[in-house]
Scaffold this active site. Structure first.
Site, PDB file in Angstrom:
ATOM      1  N   LYS A 112       0.828  -1.205   0.000  1.00 47.11           N
ATOM      2  CA  LYS A 112       0.000   0.000   0.000  1.00 47.11           C
ATOM      3  C   LYS A 112       0.870   1.267   0.000  1.00 47.11           C
ATOM      4  O   LYS A 112       0.452   2.321  -0.471  1.00 47.11           O
ATOM      5  CB  LYS A 112      -0.931   0.036   1.210  1.00 47.11           C
ATOM      6  CG  LYS A 112      -1.873  -1.159   1.354  1.00 47.11           C
ATOM      7  CD  LYS A 112      -3.099  -1.050   0.469  1.00 47.11           C
ATOM      8  CE  LYS A 112      -4.125  -2.150   0.756  1.00 47.11           C
ATOM      9  NZ  LYS A 112      -3.655  -3.529   0.550  1.00 47.11           N
TER      10      LYS A 112
HETATM   11  C1  LIG Z   1      -4.033  -4.721  -0.103  1.00 51.13           C
HETATM   12  C2  LIG Z   1      -3.161  -5.938  -0.173  1.00 51.13           C
HETATM   13  C3  LIG Z   1      -3.337  -6.939  -1.167  1.00 51.13           C
HETATM   14  C4  LIG Z   1      -4.458  -6.878  -2.184  1.00 51.13           C
HETATM   15  O1  LIG Z   1      -4.262  -5.885  -3.144  1.00 51.13           O
HETATM   16  P1  LIG Z   1      -5.486  -5.375  -4.023  1.00 51.13           P
HETATM   17  O2  LIG Z   1      -4.966  -4.220  -4.796  1.00 51.13           O
HETATM   18  O3  LIG Z   1      -6.551  -4.978  -3.035  1.00 51.13           O
HETATM   19  O4  LIG Z   1      -5.931  -6.522  -4.879  1.00 51.13           O
HETATM   20  C5  LIG Z   1      -2.458  -8.006  -1.194  1.00 51.13           C
HETATM   21  N1  LIG Z   1      -1.470  -8.125  -0.271  1.00 51.13           N
HETATM   22  C6  LIG Z   1      -1.291  -7.212   0.699  1.00 51.13           C
HETATM   23  C7  LIG Z   1      -0.200  -7.423   1.690  1.00 51.13           C
HETATM   24  C8  LIG Z   1      -2.108  -6.079   0.771  1.00 51.13           C
HETATM   25  O5  LIG Z   1      -1.912  -5.178   1.762  1.00 51.13           O
END
Ligand SMILES: *Cc1c(COP(=O)(O)O)cnc(C)c1O
Length: 496
Positions: A112
């Site tokens: 993120k």
């Molecule tokens: C948010 C997240 C995901 C999923 O990503 P999306 O863009 O929502 O599909 C996968 N792994 C981690 C560690 C995340 O924080």
């Protein structure tokens, strides 16, 4: 004229990139999409010589056409700096025949950060470009991870304030400690006597409260959100796929124009959609491999053409993928419906009323770029253990879901030779207990920080700064309130 954006549910109104970033979500509930996906206008030989920041500029300028060169470069340089623990920003690590694209070198050691470190700068630049004089106040309800990443991104960004609400008894002790130790004069963290849904509803009510908006406007503030469907979070995620491809080319792993596959552990469908956009910009990507955990609503969608969220919600060891409504999928549905907002709006209405929709056969044929599968809890643990025993490389549970699906893909298709990039979305230090438990049950009795030190020894990697900090950091926030007190808490903080 520059690239314009419109809602996936109404194609009539057009918005500039900065307007779309400022609004986040369209008024009709749809997501902003560009009228067409722009092509890359640099060659692979040029890309091979670029830094991460230069690559970011080459990609993002194609989408954010109403930003000046100076504005965009300024945002990029403020985002991708020493907050990341490596100059490469997103390094590639080869292990067991695949390339792991490590997207966890930012301040909260999860992917993120790749978008949330730049969004505050894009947002404040967008506000100034559109003559918004108010300070932007970000309100966020979090079940854990997004709250910390948003706090880290917005901390001390001039012209912004951020208030995060979390369920006081609904996050892990490490997650709580990460948030309540956040530094920054413009940050505020509040525990709620209630669950995540109640915190979320409380935030939504403030967004919809017209009287409160007027009152805020008089004080020189306006609310905004750092929601994951903001186009300002999607566009920065395209960058690292282009960067990964150019590194493979630069180090001789692939020839010019050679196709690669990409595997993405998926929840809200944002990360894999970014890879799809990269492919449509002209990046030579073969298959987009969509990996789910036991909440396998996307796997079922790719295999049947029906999206159906009516099912039991599973709590897994990859919690950031425990999602039954993948919001960003709407952008793909819109596209395979022939950029038809009316048709897309009907599907989304079905999703709201009955929890499901079925796409047409003609639309299904356009999903040929995608392969979907899932990894069970048991398989996830054995993937971590086996990769560690074979190579010494330790991955987190989300990344292991992707690695497990990649194995299934190779068995299903016999496509074993195409070079493949696996998006590695979190540091194993973020999910230490699940990771160590997968490697050996003997670790069960250790405390969280004992496990951290053990993982560091076992994997021969330094404990990340984000973890070291919370060992000793001072708790700066202890405000707890009831859900109906949230607006007053916001007022008090903004008066300070
Ligand atoms: C948010 C997240 C995901 C999923 O990503 P999306 O863009 O929502 O599909 C996968 N792994 C981690 C560690 C995340 O924080």
């Amino acid at each position: 004229m520059g690239l314009m954006y419109s809602s996936t549910r109404n194609g009539d109104k057009k918005f500039t990139a900065s307007q779309a970033i400022l609004k986040g979500l369209a008024d009709d509930g749809g997501l902003f999409v560009p009228e067409s996906i722009p092509a890359l206008d640099v060659t692979i030989d040029e890309l091979a010589k670029m830094s991460y920041q230069e690559t970011a500029y080459a990609v993002m300028k194609q989408f954010l056409t109403d930003f000046t060169e100076e504005e965009l470069k300024n945002c990029i340089n403020k985002a991708y700096d020493s907050k990341f623990d490596t100059e490469e920003i997103a390094p590639l690590v080869q292990a067991d025949g695949a390339y792991y694209l490590e997207l966890f070198h930012g301040p909260t050691i999860a992917f993120k950060d790749m978008a949330l470190s730049i969004l505050p700068h894009l947002l404040i630049t967008s506000a100034r470009k559109n003559n918004v004089k108010n300070d932007i106040v970000i309100l966020t309800a979090t079940s854990g991870d997004t709250g910390k990443a948003a706090l880290a991104g917005f901390a001390d960004v001039e012209g912004t304030k951020i208030i995060v609400f979390y369920p006081k008894h609904g996050v892990s002790p490490i997650q709580e400690k990460q948030m309540v130790t956040q530094k920054g004069a413009n940050t505020f963290v509040v525990g709620i006597n209630g669950n995540f849904d109640q915190a979320q509803t409380g935030v939504k009510q403030m967004f919809n409260d017209k009287a409160m908006a007027e009152e805020m406007d008089k004080e020189g503030y306006q609310f905004s959100s750092a929601n994951s469907i903001n186009i300002g979070r999607l566009v920065p995620q395209i960058v690292y796929y282009v960067y990964a491809y150019s590194r493979l080319y630069a180090n001789g792993a692939i020839a010019k124009d050679e196709k690669i596959n990409v595997v993405v552990p998926t929840g809200n469908f944002g990360n894999i959609l970014a890879a799809f956009y990269a492919k449509n910009m002209g990046l030579p990507i073969g298959k987009l491999i969509c990996a789910s955990n036991e909440n396998k609503v996307l796997y079922d969608f790719f295999s049947t053409g029906t999206y159906d969220k009516n099912r039991e919600f599973m709590l897994t060891s990859s919690p950031s993928m425990d999602i039954l409504i993948s919001s960003n999928l709407e952008r793909l549905i819109y596209r395979i419906a022939g950029n038809d907002a009316k048709k897309n709006a009907e599907f989304m209405k079905d999703l709201t009323t009955s929890g499901k929709y079925e796409i047409t056969d003609e639309m299904r044929t356009q999903l040929a770029d995608f392969y979907g599968n899932y990894t069970s809890e048991e398989e996830t643990a054995s993937v971590i253990k086996k990769l560690f025993e074979d190579t010494g490389y330790i991955i987190d549970t989300h990344t292991a879901v992707a690695a497990g699906v990649y194995e299934k893909y190779k068995k299903d298709t016999n496509d074993v030779d195409t070079k493949t990039v696996i998006a590695s979305t979190a540091s194993p230090f973020k999910f230490t207990r699940s990771v160590m438990d997968a490697i050996d049950h003997k670790y069960d009795s250790m405390t969280d920080f004992e496990l951290v030190d053990e993982l560091s020894k076992l994997g021969n990697v330094k404990v990340p700064q984000a973890i070291e900090e919370i060992r000793s950091a001072e708790v700066l926030y202890d405000t707890v309130c009831d859900v109906d007190e949230m607006p007053d808490v916001v007022r008090r903080f903004l008066k300070k």
